[in-house]
Design a protein around this motif. Structure first.
Motif, mmCIF file in Angstrom:
data_model
loop_
_atom_site.group_PDB
_atom_site.id
_atom_site.type_symbol
_atom_site.label_atom_id
_atom_site.label_comp_id
_atom_site.label_asym_id
_atom_site.label_seq_id
_atom_site.Cartn_x
_atom_site.Cartn_y
_atom_site.Cartn_z
ATOM 1 N N ALA A 1 -0.621 0.701 14.514
ATOM 2 C CA ALA A 1 -1.090 -0.524 13.867
ATOM 3 C C ALA A 1 -1.922 -1.380 14.826
ATOM 4 C CB ALA A 1 0.106 -1.320 13.340
ATOM 5 N N LYS B 1 0.456 -5.612 19.502
ATOM 6 C CA LYS B 1 -0.158 -5.881 18.192
ATOM 7 C C LYS B 1 -0.610 -7.342 18.120
ATOM 8 C CE LYS B 1 3.280 -4.042 15.402
ATOM 9 N NZ LYS B 1 3.860 -3.430 14.186
ATOM 10 N N HIS C 1 12.696 -0.224 15.031
ATOM 11 C CA HIS C 1 12.022 0.803 14.245
ATOM 12 C C HIS C 1 12.606 2.150 14.655
ATOM 13 C CE1 HIS C 1 8.819 3.506 12.845
ATOM 14 N NE2 HIS C 1 8.568 2.561 11.969
ATOM 15 N N TYR D 1 0.887 -1.160 0.000
ATOM 16 C CA TYR D 1 0.000 0.000 0.000
ATOM 17 C C TYR D 1 0.921 1.204 0.000
ATOM 18 C CZ TYR D 1 -4.533 1.903 1.628
ATOM 19 O OH TYR D 1 -5.748 2.523 1.758
ATOM 20 N N HIS E 1 -1.846 -5.384 2.012
ATOM 21 C CA HIS E 1 -1.351 -4.461 3.035
ATOM 22 C C HIS E 1 -2.397 -3.358 3.217
ATOM 23 C CE1 HIS E 1 3.205 -5.432 2.422
ATOM 24 N NE2 HIS E 1 2.450 -6.488 2.196
ATOM 25 N N THR F 1 11.253 4.388 17.605
ATOM 26 C CA THR F 1 11.254 3.979 19.014
ATOM 27 C C THR F 1 12.651 3.537 19.417
ATOM 28 O OG1 THR F 1 8.991 3.216 18.754
ATOM 29 C CG2 THR F 1 10.096 2.526 20.748
ATOM 30 N N TYR G 1 10.489 -5.522 13.385
ATOM 31 C CA TYR G 1 11.742 -4.873 12.982
ATOM 32 C C TYR G 1 12.930 -5.490 13.727
ATOM 33 C CZ TYR G 1 8.284 -1.744 11.133
ATOM 34 O OH TYR G 1 7.199 -1.241 10.433
#
Ligand code: FAD
Length: 294
Positions: free
Chosen positions: A126, A167, A151, A49, A77, A154, A147
């Motif tokens: 998310a 998540k 990421h 996306y 996505h 963070t 990740y």
């Protein structure tokens, strides 16, 4: 097929990432790629996306066309960027009506040069999108991003694992990782997931580097990804773009072989809509179909 069934029926689930083409010619080229890769008998393909939600309709059209014209399972996505809950709901309604069974639920990249800001009445993370899908579309398979090298937004790597766990707790069925070039990062990430109590399958994201331009682009779009010195040295030794491509494919092949030896749940290849590098990786592993590759 629902993603949980896919993981149950594959020792290792092999999948490819595609992006929506912007012209009719590119679209035909993509379907030639899909046809070229079909002997590999993939577990699924996923369709991206665009950043800032820019390819919303193109993503939808491609997902539906793959669903209609091929035997492949598609994962679409979906990002929170620029959409209200009502808009997301209407996208999900269309997917459900079109028989799409799986969504990769993402916060999403903002448009180039901007920072992410949730729209009023939209989602901020998310995890919120995952919870929304799980509540309103309980039949959907849901994936989320992970990740291995962190990421960039963070810096607190302990907190980051709490967010990832949130998540999964919100209803995700699997994690697909950002691309990485050092498998140790993935193995360590998998262990950290285990320590955090994350029990869903983790799919390793692998990208063959086929040119300098592509490497620079990857460094930009997957911020935080480390290019190991050994890899950069090998790429620099390449005398021209053709040899560089060979080095990149060799590196990715070695990564895949090592991941197979470590019984990874899934391998997701970032194909960039081209079949050549992907075919060469599997040829070098000595197989014509991924079905029995364990
Ligand atoms: P989140 O999990 O929501 O995390 C976003 C940031 O917020 C992270 O730094 C996280 O640690 C932090 N965070 C999470 N929860 C909290 C909380 N409660 N409080 C404070 N901070 C929190 N982008 C696209 O635009 N389109 C795509 O198709 C696309 N496909 C991707 C596929 C894969 C496999 C991967 C790995 C990434 C993909 N991306 C895509 C990129 C992704 O959208 C970006 O990396 C984005 O910046 C983060 O998305 P996320 O889903 O990981 O967000």
């Amino acid at each position: 097929m629902h993603i949980t069934k896919i993981f149950k029926s594959h020792t290792i689930a092999y999948s490819f990432e595609l992006f929506p083409p912007k012209s009719q010619e590119a679209s035909e080229q993509l379907f030639a790629t899909i046809s070229d890769l079909s002997p590999l008998e993939l577990a699924y393909v996923s369709v991206t996306y665009g950043a800032g939600g820019s390819t919303r309709d193109l993503t939808h059209d491609l997902v539906v066309r793959i669903q209609r014209e091929t035997d492949l399972t598609v994962v679409s996505h979906l990002t929170c960027v620029g959409s209200t809950k009502d808009e997301i709901k209407s996208i999900l309604d269309t997917y459900a009506e079109s028989g799409i069974e799986n969504i990769l639920s993402l916060r999403g990249d903002p448009p180039k040069g901007k920072v992410f800001e949730p729209v009023p009445g939209g989602f901020g993370y998310a995890a919120e999108l995952v919870a929304f899908i799980r509540k309103h579309y309980p039949q959907m398979g849901i994936g989320v991003a992970g990740y291995p090298e962190g990421h960039p937004e963070t810096p607190n790597r302990l907190l980051e694992m709490d967010y990832l766990k949130a998540k999964v707790d919100a209803g995700a069925d699997y994690i697909c990782t950002q691309l990485f070039f050092d498998n140790n990062a993935f193995y360590d990430f998998s262990e950290r997931c285990e320590l955090a109590g994350i029990r869903v399958p983790i799919v390793a994201g692998i990208a063959p580097v086929t040119s300098v331009k592509l490497m620079e682009r990857m460094a930009e779009v997957s911020a935080g990804t480390l290019f190991p010195a050994r890899f950069i040295k090998a790429l620099r030794r390449a005398e021209n773009e053709d040899y560089m491509k060979k080095v990149g494919i060799h590196w990715a092949t070695e990564q895949v072989r090592d991941l197979i030896d470590h019984n990874v749940s899934g391998i997701h290849l970032y194909t960039l809509n081209k079949s050549n590098a992907t075919r060469q990786i599997y040829d070098s592993l000595g197989v014509t179909t991924t079905r029995y590759l364990v």
